[in-house]
Design an enzyme around this catalytic site. Structure first.
Site, PDB file in Angstrom:
ATOM      1  CD1 TRP A  30      72.525  50.953  52.279  1.00  0.00           C
ATOM      2  CD2 TRP A  30      70.804  50.596  53.654  1.00  0.00           C
ATOM      3  NE1 TRP A  30      72.500  49.604  52.556  1.00  0.00           N
ATOM      4  CE2 TRP A  30      71.446  49.360  53.393  1.00  0.00           C
ATOM      5  CE3 TRP A  30      69.695  50.621  54.500  1.00  0.00           C
ATOM      6  CZ2 TRP A  30      71.003  48.159  53.939  1.00  0.00           C
ATOM      7  CZ3 TRP A  30      69.259  49.424  55.059  1.00  0.00           C
ATOM      8  CH2 TRP A  30      69.909  48.202  54.777  1.00  0.00           C
TER       9      TRP A  30
ATOM     10  CE1 TYR B 204      75.296  52.930  53.439  1.00  0.00           C
ATOM     11  CE2 TYR B 204      74.432  55.164  53.351  1.00  0.00           C
ATOM     12  CZ  TYR B 204      74.621  53.983  54.036  1.00  0.00           C
ATOM     13  OH  TYR B 204      74.147  53.853  55.326  1.00  0.00           O
TER      14      TYR B 204
ATOM     15  CB  SER C 158      76.662  53.398  62.742  1.00  0.00           C
ATOM     16  OG  SER C 158      75.528  52.743  62.203  1.00  0.00           O
TER      17      SER C 158
ATOM     18  CD  GLU D  82      52.825  58.582  53.291  1.00  0.00           C
ATOM     19  OE1 GLU D  82      52.540  57.679  54.113  1.00  0.00           O
ATOM     20  OE2 GLU D  82      52.968  58.359  52.071  1.00  0.00           O
TER      21      GLU D  82
END
Length: 324
Positions: free
Chosen positions: A21, A54, A151, A293
């Site tokens: 997104w 999207y 969702s 990370e």
């Protein structure tokens, strides 16, 4: 990487998933998107989330292109439908017509024979729920999708869907994809308990609150020029977080993370994954280094004292509600 079952299903997905997104097919060039997806796969992420809306299908195309070099059984692709894909009255929503047509369109854009998880991007009050659930069940029977999910459905909507599924012996909905992070916790009161009772796992999005929970935004300071907040094409949600009290509390969380020897991003993701009802948290990435990370969060365990300290900080901004 670690893996969890998605609800009561037998499907196992990585504790962190990679989403698309506002990034792939939009603000991130294709080669960088491919690099992020390849890095995620290399680090053990097997869950990749996108949606037909999207960038009107471009995100699906980018994801499909990046994954085509891998063995199909080694990754899980989730996509969604609901939002408009054209100007016509049937080019949106959760009608049988739209579901069937958009599933075929997504398969073509992704370059796949089947979709692992097909999700209703929002609830559609204009379509009988039975119609939607029967269409999803038929897609499973046809082999075009393996599982269905939703969702941002409410607890009542999830409970009703589960009841209809049981009454008509339909294959169950296995997941819900809500927003969830330290600053937005509405699912804790009803959605999580009802989902647990009905076998739905949560795949949460925006776990870093659009980047606010990276700690790079500070009160009374200019937004970094290369940040999402400074990009007018994608900052329509993140700008609602820019309150001094919110950013001050985030900096307190940042200091706590530093004391623990982790980044605020890692602390925020570990805080989400502490909850057994969460199957996966979807992160976005515009650089492969961000994926590297974030994946370290799966190995961080937060003890009771740390969780208590986080709650004390969050209590200061408990009434904050960003734009949805």
């Amino acid at each position: 990487m670690k893996y969890r079952r998605l609800g009561n299903s037998g499907l196992k997905i990585s504790e962190l998933g990679l989403g698309s997104w506002l990034t792939y097919g939009k603000s991130v060039n294709n080669q960088t998107a491919y690099d992020c997806i390849h890095k995620a796969y290399e680090l053990g992420i097997n869950f990749f989330d996108t949606a037909n809306a999207y960038e009107n299908g471009r995100a699906e195309e980018v994801l499909g292109e990046a994954l085509k070099e891998y063995t199909r059984s080694s990754y899980v692709v989730a996509t969604k439908l609901f939002f408009p894909m054209g100007p016509g009255p049937n080019d949106r929503g959760l009608s049988r017509k739209h579901i069937m047509e958009q599933c075929d369109a997504s398969l073509k854009r992704l370059g796949l024979d089947y979709i692992d998880l097909y999700q209703c991007h929002r609830f559609d009050p204009e379509v009988p729920m039975e119609e939607t659930l029967y269409a999803l069940d038929d897609l499973v029977r046809q082999g075009k999708i393996l599982y269905a999910g939703v969702s941002e459905w409410s607890a009542a909507q999830i409970e009703k869907a589960a009841g209809i599924g049981k009454a008509y012996q339909l294959r169950p909905i296995i997941s819900n994809q809500p927003i969830y992070n330290m600053l937005e916790r509405y699912i804790e009161s009803e959605v999580l308990p009802v989902s647990n009772e009905n076998g739905l796992g949560q795949i949460v999005f925006s776990p870093l609150a659009q980047g606010i929970l990276t700690g790079k935004y500070k009160p009374n300071s200019e937004k970094p020029a290369d940040s999402r907040a400074a990009n007018d094409s994608v900052n329509f949600v993140i700008n609602s977080y820019f309150r001094d009290d919110v950013l001050t509390s985030v900096q307190k969380l940042n200091s706590l993370a530093a004391e623990l020897g982790v980044t605020l991003s890692q602390l925020s993701l570990a805080w989400i994954l502490r909850h057994p009802g969460i199957s996966s948290a979807i992160v976005g990435a515009s650089k492969p280094q961000q994926v590297e990370e974030n994946v370290k969060a799966v190995d961080i365990n937060l003890d009771h004292e740390v969780l208590k300290e986080i709650e004390l900080i969050l209590e200061e901004i408990k009434d904050f509600a960003p734009r949805r």
